[in-house]
Design a protein around this motif. Structure first.
Motif, mmCIF file in Angstrom:
data_model
loop_
_atom_site.group_PDB
_atom_site.id
_atom_site.type_symbol
_atom_site.label_atom_id
_atom_site.label_comp_id
_atom_site.label_asym_id
_atom_site.label_seq_id
_atom_site.Cartn_x
_atom_site.Cartn_y
_atom_site.Cartn_z
ATOM 1 N N ALA A 1 -11.672 -5.350 8.020
ATOM 2 C CA ALA A 1 -11.819 -6.278 6.897
ATOM 3 C C ALA A 1 -12.638 -5.687 5.760
ATOM 4 O O ALA A 1 -12.550 -6.152 4.626
ATOM 5 N N ARG A 2 -13.448 -4.675 6.054
ATOM 6 C CA ARG A 2 -14.161 -3.974 4.983
ATOM 7 C C ARG A 2 -13.215 -3.114 4.155
ATOM 8 O O ARG A 2 -13.469 -2.839 2.982
ATOM 9 N N ILE A 3 -12.143 -2.667 4.778
ATOM 10 C CA ILE A 3 -11.233 -1.711 4.149
ATOM 11 C C ILE A 3 -9.990 -2.387 3.592
ATOM 12 O O ILE A 3 -9.531 -2.060 2.493
ATOM 13 N N ALA A 4 -9.423 -3.303 4.361
ATOM 14 C CA ALA A 4 -8.152 -3.925 3.993
ATOM 15 C C ALA A 4 -8.343 -5.420 3.760
ATOM 16 O O ALA A 4 -9.236 -6.029 4.348
ATOM 17 N N PRO A 5 -7.508 -6.018 2.938
ATOM 18 C CA PRO A 5 -6.443 -5.429 2.114
ATOM 19 C C PRO A 5 -6.960 -4.772 0.843
ATOM 20 O O PRO A 5 -6.184 -4.191 0.091
ATOM 21 N N VAL A 6 -8.247 -4.895 0.574
ATOM 22 C CA VAL A 6 -8.866 -4.229 -0.562
ATOM 23 C C VAL A 6 -10.283 -3.862 -0.134
ATOM 24 O O VAL A 6 -10.931 -4.606 0.594
ATOM 25 N N THR B 1 0.825 -1.208 0.000
ATOM 26 C CA THR B 1 0.000 0.000 0.000
ATOM 27 C C THR B 1 0.862 1.262 0.000
ATOM 28 O O THR B 1 1.855 1.354 0.731
ATOM 29 N N GLU B 2 0.453 2.245 -0.821
ATOM 30 C CA GLU B 2 1.175 3.503 -0.897
ATOM 31 C C GLU B 2 0.229 4.678 -0.670
ATOM 32 O O GLU B 2 -0.984 4.563 -0.910
ATOM 33 N N PRO B 3 0.764 5.826 -0.232
ATOM 34 C CA PRO B 3 -0.091 6.973 0.103
ATOM 35 C C PRO B 3 -0.947 7.450 -1.064
ATOM 36 O O PRO B 3 -2.095 7.844 -0.874
ATOM 37 N N ASP B 4 -0.414 7.436 -2.271
ATOM 38 C CA ASP B 4 -1.117 8.019 -3.408
ATOM 39 C C ASP B 4 -1.657 6.991 -4.387
ATOM 40 O O ASP B 4 -2.211 7.352 -5.425
ATOM 41 N N ALA B 5 -1.495 5.706 -4.061
ATOM 42 C CA ALA B 5 -1.948 4.658 -4.982
ATOM 43 C C ALA B 5 -3.297 4.081 -4.564
ATOM 44 O O ALA B 5 -4.091 3.670 -5.408
ATOM 45 N N MET C 1 -7.240 -15.283 4.246
ATOM 46 C CA MET C 1 -6.899 -15.167 5.662
ATOM 47 C C MET C 1 -7.619 -13.984 6.318
ATOM 48 O O MET C 1 -7.986 -14.044 7.487
ATOM 49 N N THR C 2 -7.824 -12.906 5.575
ATOM 50 C CA THR C 2 -8.590 -11.787 6.113
ATOM 51 C C THR C 2 -10.023 -12.209 6.385
ATOM 52 O O THR C 2 -10.630 -11.807 7.387
ATOM 53 N N LYS D 1 -13.832 -12.719 1.225
ATOM 54 C CA LYS D 1 -13.411 -11.577 2.027
ATOM 55 C C LYS D 1 -14.552 -10.577 2.173
ATOM 56 O O LYS D 1 -14.801 -10.039 3.255
ATOM 57 N N TYR D 2 -15.284 -10.334 1.092
ATOM 58 C CA TYR D 2 -16.426 -9.420 1.139
ATOM 59 C C TYR D 2 -17.494 -9.941 2.097
ATOM 60 O O TYR D 2 -17.971 -9.220 2.983
ATOM 61 N N ALA D 3 -17.870 -11.202 1.915
ATOM 62 C CA ALA D 3 -18.948 -11.777 2.727
ATOM 63 C C ALA D 3 -18.578 -11.820 4.207
ATOM 64 O O ALA D 3 -19.398 -11.513 5.078
ATOM 65 N N ALA D 4 -17.348 -12.209 4.500
ATOM 66 C CA ALA D 4 -16.916 -12.309 5.897
ATOM 67 C C ALA D 4 -16.836 -10.935 6.548
ATOM 68 O O ALA D 4 -17.194 -10.769 7.719
ATOM 69 N N ALA D 5 -16.365 -9.941 5.801
ATOM 70 C CA ALA D 5 -16.260 -8.591 6.353
ATOM 71 C C ALA D 5 -17.638 -8.029 6.695
ATOM 72 O O ALA D 5 -17.842 -7.449 7.766
ATOM 73 N N GLU D 6 -18.585 -8.208 5.775
ATOM 74 C CA GLU D 6 -19.929 -7.709 6.033
ATOM 75 C C GLU D 6 -20.578 -8.448 7.201
ATOM 76 O O GLU D 6 -21.236 -7.846 8.056
ATOM 77 N N ALA D 7 -20.388 -9.766 7.246
ATOM 78 C CA ALA D 7 -20.948 -10.550 8.345
ATOM 79 C C ALA D 7 -20.342 -10.138 9.679
ATOM 80 O O ALA D 7 -21.034 -10.079 10.700
#
Length: 388
Positions: A363-368, A126-130, A247-248, A324-330
């Protein structure tokens, strides 16, 4: 349901990892976080039991299993309230990339230590401007024609555990001599490399693992610091990013299960009228819904891990993003409902749920971000045109 999709060995691993987590628990984890300590005792015991390297090749000291087994360990530790974030980074991302694409010398140098817990490696992308756009990564690597060394320059942000890792696997870009275009490459950067500095980011989240901004100021690395083929690019990168997503998801599932279990304990015993509050549908139904969502997310996580371990990188990419999406929302909904079940007690330190309100959003934010996952599914799975 678990028995239908997990082997006897995997179910035994789940039970033993859960037992390990219960011996430490949330109090141990919270104390380490509040005092700025690492979860060293838990990490060491997990290593002794063979959990840290369960996904790494046997010939280098690992367990010879896969990401599914490592995700089981992380989920169960999370369900006990003491997840190990560096499991996501060190053996899952870095260990996987090195075992798949590293040279024999890199494998011998790193994999045994990653497997037995004596060495850790961080991961810097991850980078500040990317933001979520890996094509905007500006950390560059050039060869010194006189020495053959690599020279890295750039910045990274929100990099976990750099202070406790011996090295960081840095995602940089090199120039293709034929086209002039920049291509993604991976480099092992030792923590004490000249020109490699770190600044801790003050986070609201309370966790043993700290977050850092990294600065690479003409960091010189030997030629063998490059991991894999200079021309492989995204193939090598996603060999690490798919396990990271899986893993997230496991991390989020563990947190969700921990929160739901705390709420259930309370709902079974808290009595205001004639019956415990758990007898009321206003309390029972939302918790039942949260449990259903966690179980559905777990199924997708298991699917993603199986596909990845079977060598289906394309299928695993889709499933890992969905998991990752489903687990984060749950996780977010489970934590919110669990806190709400306890009412005012849900915000006290005594019950240990309030801190999860912030942590559950990670998990909603990282790693994507969830929005980038929806973009991925929109155009990769559904065939819709890109908006970016």
């Amino acid at each position: 349901m678990t028995a239908l999709i997990e082997t006897d060995e995997q179910m035994a691993l789940r039970a033993s990892a859960a037992a390990l987590g219960k011996r430490y628990g949330r109090e141990y984890f919270a104390e380490a976080a509040s005092q700025g300590k690492q979860t060293t005792a838990l990490w060491t015991e997990a290593a002794q039991l063979g959990y840290l390297g369960v996904n790494l090749p046997e010939e280098y000291g690992g367990g010879g299993s896969g990401i599914q087994e490592l995700s089981i360990v992380l989920e169960e530790l999370g369900a006990a309230g003491c997840p190990l974030l560096m499991l996501v980074v060190s053996p899952a991302i870095c260990g996987t990339v090195i075992s798949r694409f590293g040279t024999e010398e890199q494998k011998r140098a790193w994999l045994p230590g990653l497997a037995n817990g004596s060495r850790k490696m961080a991961f810097g992308i991850t980078e500040p401007d990317a933001g979520s756009n890996s094509h905007r990564i500006t950390t560059t690597a050039r060869r010194d024609p006189a020495t053959g060394e690599w020279v890295l320059t750039g910045r990274k942000v929100f990099i976990s555990g750099v202070d406790i890792a011996e090295a960081t696997l840095i995602v940089g870009r090199t120039e293709d001599a034929r086209t002039g275009k920049l291509k993604l490459c991976l480099f092992i950067v030792p923590r004490d490399a000249h020109g490699f500095s770190r600044n801790r980011i003050d986070m609201e989240i309370s966790a043993p693992e700290k977050q850092f901004e990294l600065v690479l100021d003409n960091v010189r690395l030997p030629a063998d610091a490059l991991v894999g083929d200079e021309d492989a690019g995204l193939l090598q990168l996603f060999a690490g990013l798919n396990p990271e997503r899986i893993m997230t998801a496991a991390f989020a599932l563990g947190m969700a299960r921990y929160a739901i279990e705390r709420a259930l304990d309370y709902a079974r015993t808290r009595q205001v009228w004639k019956e415990p509050i758990g007898a009321h549908q206003a309390i029972a139904h939302p918790l039942a819904q949260a449990h259903i969502e966690v179980e559905c997310a777990r199924l997708m996580t298991q699917k993603a891990a199986r596909l990845y371990d079977a060598g289906d990188d394309i299928g695993a990419g889709e499933a890992a993003n969905m998991a990752k999406y489903a687990a984060a929302e749950a996780c977010v909904r489970a934590v919110d409902q669990s806190v709400h079940t306890l009412g005012g007690n849900g915000l006290t330190r005594e019950y240990g749920l309030a801190a999860l309100i912030t942590a559950s959003r990670v998990a909603r934010i990282a790693p994507v971000s969830r929005e980038m996952i929806l973009n991925y599914v929109s155009h990769q799975t559904l065939g819709l045109p890109r908006s970016y």
